[in-house]
Write an enzyme that holds these catalytic residues in place. Structure first.
Site, PDB file in Angstrom:
ATOM      1  N   THR A 189       2.042  26.126  13.276  1.00  0.00           N
ATOM      2  CA  THR A 189       3.079  25.209  12.538  1.00  0.00           C
ATOM      3  C   THR A 189       4.202  25.309  13.435  1.00  0.00           C
ATOM      4  O   THR A 189       4.891  26.324  13.658  1.00  0.00           O
ATOM      5  CB  THR A 189       3.154  26.009  11.053  1.00  0.00           C
ATOM      6  OG1 THR A 189       2.127  26.202  10.550  1.00  0.00           O
ATOM      7  CG2 THR A 189       4.177  25.015  10.404  1.00  0.00           C
ATOM      8  N   ARG A 206     -16.392  43.769  20.175  1.00  0.00           N
ATOM      9  CA  ARG A 206     -15.561  43.722  18.984  1.00  0.00           C
ATOM     10  C   ARG A 206     -16.500  43.622  17.683  1.00  0.00           C
ATOM     11  O   ARG A 206     -16.210  43.439  16.534  1.00  0.00           O
ATOM     12  CB  ARG A 206     -14.936  42.363  18.709  1.00  0.00           C
ATOM     13  CG  ARG A 206     -13.561  42.287  19.782  1.00  0.00           C
ATOM     14  CD  ARG A 206     -12.775  41.082  19.357  1.00  0.00           C
ATOM     15  NE  ARG A 206     -12.399  41.144  18.262  1.00  0.00           N
ATOM     16  CZ  ARG A 206     -11.335  41.811  17.596  1.00  0.00           C
ATOM     17  NH1 ARG A 206     -10.655  42.336  18.376  1.00  0.00           N
ATOM     18  NH2 ARG A 206     -11.031  41.565  16.469  1.00  0.00           N
ATOM     19  N   ASP A 214      -6.835  40.175  17.887  1.00  0.00           N
ATOM     20  CA  ASP A 214      -5.869  41.175  17.515  1.00  0.00           C
ATOM     21  C   ASP A 214      -4.324  40.735  17.965  1.00  0.00           C
ATOM     22  O   ASP A 214      -4.133  39.798  18.516  1.00  0.00           O
ATOM     23  CB  ASP A 214      -6.360  42.415  18.359  1.00  0.00           C
ATOM     24  CG  ASP A 214      -7.755  42.742  17.756  1.00  0.00           C
ATOM     25  OD1 ASP A 214      -7.840  42.761  16.302  1.00  0.00           O
ATOM     26  OD2 ASP A 214      -8.196  43.513  18.464  1.00  0.00           O
ATOM     27  N   HIS A 231      -7.955  38.127  11.869  1.00  0.00           N
ATOM     28  CA  HIS A 231      -8.086  39.376  12.400  1.00  0.00           C
ATOM     29  C   HIS A 231      -9.646  39.977  13.049  1.00  0.00           C
ATOM     30  O   HIS A 231      -9.800  40.669  13.743  1.00  0.00           O
ATOM     31  CB  HIS A 231      -7.652  40.490  11.469  1.00  0.00           C
ATOM     32  CG  HIS A 231      -7.293  41.711  12.252  1.00  0.00           C
ATOM     33  ND1 HIS A 231      -7.138  42.032  13.571  1.00  0.00           N
ATOM     34  CD2 HIS A 231      -6.113  42.516  11.753  1.00  0.00           C
ATOM     35  CE1 HIS A 231      -6.471  42.818  13.862  1.00  0.00           C
ATOM     36  NE2 HIS A 231      -5.861  43.679  12.945  1.00  0.00           N
TER      37      HIS A 231
END
Length: 207
Positions: free
Chosen positions: A164, A13, A189, A185
């Protein structure tokens, strides 16, 4: 909790991380509706049981335990405990408490009850001291919702998830509850967010 640095040069990544951290800083949020019928029917106190379920999935996947340390080094914690809100109706404010995570649900709820007794009435923002690495859970038990989004201006380096919870309601014989998941992000993903929700639903559906 131990912090494990990421070897960026071998991390698949790497490009995604730098793109969404620096070039196009990007949080995103997703609101889903969970079926909490089985969880509610267990007879346990609902709020800590739900917090524990979130903790199980957070601690199952590194994407939800990644952060930058004080030196700006990317890594992941081997375990995160939940930080959650407790409302004070007399002042219409809330406090943040945390409870040490354990995979054992009954033990976690016991620890939650102990923390609530000791710190729950303290009207301070951080009522329980010595906060370890945590992920954040907040609740809006007065209202259900179909969308919820947090703004984090100036906090583009905050990589940990924020959850939440809304008010659960009955729909066609099932209890449904909104959950808003906000992630960065750079480390998470859509695939990871959707897997999180799927595994959470499977966990809370266990009888």
């Amino acid at each position: 909790m131990s912090f494990h640095p990421v070897d960026l040069e071998s991390w698949p990544r790497k490009e995604h991380f730098y793109h969404y951290l620096s070039q196009v800083p990007c949080f995103y949020s997703m609101t889903v509706e969970l079926d909490v019928t089985a969880l509610k029917n267990r007879g346990e106190r609902f709020y800590p049981a739900m917090i524990h379920s979130l903790g199980v999935i957070v601690n199952r996947h590194k994407e939800f335990r990644m952060a930058l340390n004080e030196d700006g080094v990317l890594g992941w914690y081997d375990q995160l405990s939940p930080s959650y809100t407790v409302f004070h109706p007399e002042t219409e404010t809330f406090s943040s408490l945390w409870t040490e995570y354990t995979e054992d649900r009954a033990e976690f709820i016991k620890r939650y009850e102990e923390d609530l007794r000791e710190y729950g009435s303290l009207q301070k923002f951080e009522a329980k001291p010595n906060v370890p690495p945590v992920f954040n859970v907040s609740a809006i038990p007065w209202q259900t919702f179909t969308s919820f989004h947090l703004e984090l201006p100036g906090s583009q380096d905050y990589l940990l998830p924020i959850f939440t919870l809304g008010r659960y309601h009955e729909e066609q014989g099932k209890l449904k509850m909104p959950l808003a998941l906000q992630v960065h992000h750079a480390v998470c993903d859509g695939f990871h967010a959707c897997r999180f929700v799927q595994e959470l639903q499977e966990l809370i559906s266990l009888e």
